[in-house]
Design a protein around this motif. Structure first.
Motif, PDB file in Angstrom:
ATOM      1  N   LEU A 124       0.855  -1.200   0.000  1.00  0.00           N
ATOM      2  CA  LEU A 124       0.000   0.000   0.000  1.00  0.00           C
ATOM      3  C   LEU A 124       0.884   1.239   0.000  1.00  0.00           C
ATOM      4  N   ARG A 125       1.229   1.694  -1.187  1.00  0.00           N
ATOM      5  CA  ARG A 125       2.061   2.896  -1.249  1.00  0.00           C
ATOM      6  C   ARG A 125       1.223   4.066  -1.769  1.00  0.00           C
ATOM      7  N   ALA A 126       1.787   5.247  -1.668  1.00  0.00           N
ATOM      8  CA  ALA A 126       1.074   6.433  -2.146  1.00  0.00           C
ATOM      9  C   ALA A 126       1.035   6.393  -3.674  1.00  0.00           C
ATOM     10  N   VAL A 127      -0.158   6.292  -4.227  1.00  0.00           N
ATOM     11  CA  VAL A 127      -0.315   6.257  -5.690  1.00  0.00           C
ATOM     12  C   VAL A 127      -0.896   7.614  -6.098  1.00  0.00           C
ATOM     13  N   ARG A 128      -0.032   8.444  -6.687  1.00  0.00           N
ATOM     14  CA  ARG A 128      -0.419   9.839  -6.945  1.00  0.00           C
ATOM     15  C   ARG A 128      -0.830  10.101  -8.388  1.00  0.00           C
ATOM     16  N   LYS A 129      -0.658   9.085  -9.252  1.00  0.00           N
ATOM     17  CA  LYS A 129      -1.051   9.277 -10.665  1.00  0.00           C
ATOM     18  C   LYS A 129      -2.273   8.426 -10.953  1.00  0.00           C
TER      19      LYS A 129
ATOM     20  N   LEU B 198      -7.202  24.638  -4.414  1.00  0.00           N
ATOM     21  CA  LEU B 198      -6.663  24.844  -3.058  1.00  0.00           C
ATOM     22  C   LEU B 198      -5.479  23.916  -2.807  1.00  0.00           C
ATOM     23  N   TYR B 199      -5.656  22.642  -3.229  1.00  0.00           N
ATOM     24  CA  TYR B 199      -4.582  21.669  -3.004  1.00  0.00           C
ATOM     25  C   TYR B 199      -3.300  22.114  -3.708  1.00  0.00           C
ATOM     26  N   ALA B 200      -3.449  22.591  -4.949  1.00  0.00           N
ATOM     27  CA  ALA B 200      -2.270  23.014  -5.721  1.00  0.00           C
ATOM     28  C   ALA B 200      -1.543  24.154  -5.003  1.00  0.00           C
TER      29      ALA B 200
ATOM     30  N   TYR C 161       2.584  16.029  -9.982  1.00  0.00           N
ATOM     31  CA  TYR C 161       1.548  15.449 -10.860  1.00  0.00           C
ATOM     32  C   TYR C 161       0.198  15.449 -10.129  1.00  0.00           C
ATOM     33  N   LEU C 162       0.231  14.988  -8.872  1.00  0.00           N
ATOM     34  CA  LEU C 162      -1.021  14.945  -8.112  1.00  0.00           C
ATOM     35  C   LEU C 162      -1.610  16.347  -7.976  1.00  0.00           C
ATOM     36  N   ALA C 163      -0.748  17.319  -7.669  1.00  0.00           N
ATOM     37  CA  ALA C 163      -1.240  18.689  -7.489  1.00  0.00           C
ATOM     38  C   ALA C 163      -1.851  19.230  -8.787  1.00  0.00           C
TER      39      ALA C 163
ATOM     40  N   CYS D 215      -4.581   5.434  -4.436  1.00  0.00           N
ATOM     41  CA  CYS D 215      -5.054   6.382  -3.419  1.00  0.00           C
ATOM     42  C   CYS D 215      -3.843   6.910  -2.665  1.00  0.00           C
ATOM     43  N   THR D 216      -3.998   8.064  -2.044  1.00  0.00           N
ATOM     44  CA  THR D 216      -2.956   8.644  -1.178  1.00  0.00           C
ATOM     45  C   THR D 216      -3.643   9.395  -0.051  1.00  0.00           C
ATOM     46  N   LEU D 217      -3.135   9.195   1.151  1.00  0.00           N
ATOM     47  CA  LEU D 217      -3.634   9.999   2.277  1.00  0.00           C
ATOM     48  C   LEU D 217      -3.024  11.389   2.117  1.00  0.00           C
ATOM     49  N   THR D 218      -3.838  12.422   1.963  1.00  0.00           N
ATOM     50  CA  THR D 218      -3.296  13.787   1.875  1.00  0.00           C
ATOM     51  C   THR D 218      -3.910  14.668   2.972  1.00  0.00           C
ATOM     52  N   THR D 219      -3.088  15.611   3.430  1.00  0.00           N
ATOM     53  CA  THR D 219      -3.554  16.485   4.516  1.00  0.00           C
ATOM     54  C   THR D 219      -3.374  17.976   4.202  1.00  0.00           C
ATOM     55  N   LEU D 220      -2.835  18.277   3.029  1.00  0.00           N
ATOM     56  CA  LEU D 220      -2.561  19.697   2.731  1.00  0.00           C
ATOM     57  C   LEU D 220      -3.827  20.549   2.761  1.00  0.00           C
ATOM     58  N   LEU D 221      -4.972  19.969   2.418  1.00  0.00           N
ATOM     59  CA  LEU D 221      -6.215  20.766   2.419  1.00  0.00           C
ATOM     60  C   LEU D 221      -6.639  21.180   3.820  1.00  0.00           C
TER      61      LEU D 221
ATOM     62  N   THR E  85       9.299   1.387   1.104  1.00  0.00           N
ATOM     63  CA  THR E  85      10.541   1.456   1.886  1.00  0.00           C
ATOM     64  C   THR E  85      10.181   1.928   3.286  1.00  0.00           C
ATOM     65  N   ARG E  86      10.485   1.107   4.283  1.00  0.00           N
ATOM     66  CA  ARG E  86      10.178   1.473   5.673  1.00  0.00           C
ATOM     67  C   ARG E  86      11.336   1.054   6.572  1.00  0.00           C
ATOM     68  N   LYS E  87      11.440   1.682   7.726  1.00  0.00           N
ATOM     69  CA  LYS E  87      12.455   1.280   8.705  1.00  0.00           C
ATOM     70  C   LYS E  87      12.123  -0.124   9.205  1.00  0.00           C
TER      71      LYS E  87
HETATM   72  C1  LIG Z   1      -0.473  12.125   7.995  1.00  0.00           C
HETATM   73  C2  LIG Z   1      -0.078  12.028   6.537  1.00  0.00           C
HETATM   74  C3  LIG Z   1      -0.187  13.138   5.726  1.00  0.00           C
HETATM   75  C4  LIG Z   1       0.133  13.063   4.370  1.00  0.00           C
HETATM   76  N1  LIG Z   1      -0.077  14.150   3.565  1.00  0.00           N
HETATM   77  C5  LIG Z   1       0.205  14.060   2.248  1.00  0.00           C
HETATM   78  C6  LIG Z   1      -0.130  15.120   1.357  1.00  0.00           C
HETATM   79  O1  LIG Z   1      -0.719  16.140   1.750  1.00  0.00           O
HETATM   80  N2  LIG Z   1       0.198  14.979   0.054  1.00  0.00           N
HETATM   81  C7  LIG Z   1       0.792  13.854  -0.432  1.00  0.00           C
HETATM   82  O2  LIG Z   1       1.064  13.791  -1.641  1.00  0.00           O
HETATM   83  N3  LIG Z   1       1.081  12.807   0.379  1.00  0.00           N
HETATM   84  C8  LIG Z   1       0.788  12.877   1.699  1.00  0.00           C
HETATM   85  N4  LIG Z   1       1.037  11.804   2.520  1.00  0.00           N
HETATM   86  C9  LIG Z   1       1.604  10.572   1.948  1.00  0.00           C
HETATM   87  C10 LIG Z   1       3.034  10.331   2.421  1.00  0.00           C
HETATM   88  O3  LIG Z   1       3.892  11.246   1.799  1.00  0.00           O
HETATM   89  C11 LIG Z   1       3.411   8.894   2.084  1.00  0.00           C
HETATM   90  O4  LIG Z   1       2.547   8.023   2.765  1.00  0.00           O
HETATM   91  C12 LIG Z   1       4.839   8.574   2.505  1.00  0.00           C
HETATM   92  O5  LIG Z   1       5.752   9.403   1.840  1.00  0.00           O
HETATM   93  C13 LIG Z   1       5.184   7.123   2.194  1.00  0.00           C
HETATM   94  O6  LIG Z   1       5.043   6.916   0.813  1.00  0.00           O
HETATM   95  P1  LIG Z   1       4.889   5.451   0.209  1.00  0.00           P
HETATM   96  O7  LIG Z   1       3.715   4.844   0.926  1.00  0.00           O
HETATM   97  O8  LIG Z   1       4.646   5.651  -1.255  1.00  0.00           O
HETATM   98  O9  LIG Z   1       6.133   4.721   0.499  1.00  0.00           O
HETATM   99  C14 LIG Z   1       0.659  11.857   3.837  1.00  0.00           C
HETATM  100  C15 LIG Z   1       0.743  10.724   4.657  1.00  0.00           C
HETATM  101  C16 LIG Z   1       0.366  10.796   5.978  1.00  0.00           C
HETATM  102  C17 LIG Z   1       0.417   9.532   6.827  1.00  0.00           C
END
Ligand SMILES: Cc1cc2nc3c(=O)[nH]c(=O)nc-3n(C[C@H](O)[C@H](O)[C@H](O)COP(=O)(O)O)c2cc1C
Length: 220
Positions: free
Chosen positions: A13-18, A65-67, A101-103, A158-164, A201-203
């Motif tokens: 489950l990695r951040a998929v931004r595209k 707003l996100y951008a 790209y996501l922005a 999907c990606t968890l984002t918090t910038l908004l 990649t994780r610790k």
């Molecule tokens: C609390 C939290 C906030 C995050 N906010 C953003 C965000 O605003 N924009 C974004 O692109 N990714 C965001 N991320 C995604 C992280 O950057 C991503 O999970 C982390 O770099 C690990 O990436 P990977 O799962 O692809 O290895 C957020 C993740 C978490 C847990």
């Protein structure tokens, strides 16, 4: 649905931004939303709601707003790239490029899932401590993680984002969120442009876990 074991889902489950603009079928979206409802919450109050944004107009507004938020964040991050060790710089550059790209496409995501929370429905046991309070988030982010894992199982990016969250008042206005609710995160959801989920990649455990006492090495 492509059956995927829970460990396999977590480890890929990695951040998929595209994301592709193709719509997410309603029955698939319903399944990932139902997975979110299964998460634990303090006293089982389920103090979260999710606004599932599919309409073009609010998505466009949220995208703008996100951008703005991403530009502010990434400008700062880019300024430090040259000081980073050579071995981690390429990975950071890739993350920034995917973030760009996501922005640029945030508002075109097929679905934006905006998670909201109501602090009045929560027993926030660390609220009086002289540090940042995190307990409240424990009744929201497990639901978010369930949704992310379900997306992974469905082959959705999907990606968890918090910038908004930095523009919460405006987000609440756009989506008609009541004043006593806050926003926790926004998840863009859609089918991936490329392979989507994959290695992360994780610790390792040894860096993150201790045995019996802080700093005691954890082994087996
Ligand atoms: C609390 C939290 C906030 C995050 N906010 C953003 C965000 O605003 N924009 C974004 O692109 N990714 C965001 N991320 C995604 C992280 O950057 C991503 O999970 C982390 O770099 C690990 O990436 P990977 O799962 O692809 O290895 C957020 C993740 C978490 C847990």
């Amino acid at each position: 649905m492509n059956e995927v074991g829970v460990y396999e889902a977590m480890r890929s489950l990695r951040a998929v931004r595209k994301l592709r603009p193709d719509p997410v079928p309603t029955e698939v979206l319903n399944r990932v939303l139902e997975a979110a409802t299964w998460a634990p919450t303090g006293a089982n109050t389920q103090p979260w709601r999710v606004v599932v944004v599919k309409a073009a107009a609010p998505k466009k507004q949220l995208g703008e707003l996100y951008a703005r938020g991403w530009k502010r964040y990434s400008d700062g991050h880019r300024a430090h790239l040259s000081e980073m060790p050579e071995d981690i710089r390429p990975a950071q550059e890739r993350i920034l490029a995917a973030g760009d790209y996501l922005a640029d496409h945030f508002g075109e995501s097929p679905v934006l899932a905006v998670f909201c929370f109501n602090p009045k429905m929560m027993a926030i046991t660390d609220i009086k401590l002289d540090r940042v309070s995190v307990v409240g988030g424990g009744s929201i982010y497990p639901a978010v993680e369930n949704l992310l894992l379900a997306c992974r199982a469905e082959g959705l990016g999907c990606t968890l984002t918090t910038l908004l969250c930095g523009y919460e008042d405006r987000v609440k206005e756009i989506l008609g969120i009541p004043s006593d609710w806050g926003t926790a995160c926004t998840i863009p959801i859609g089918y991936p442009v490329g392979t989507g989920h994959g290695p992360i990649t994780r610790k390792p455990i040894e860096k993150l876990a201790f045995l019996d006492r802080w700093k005691n090495t954890y082994s087996d």
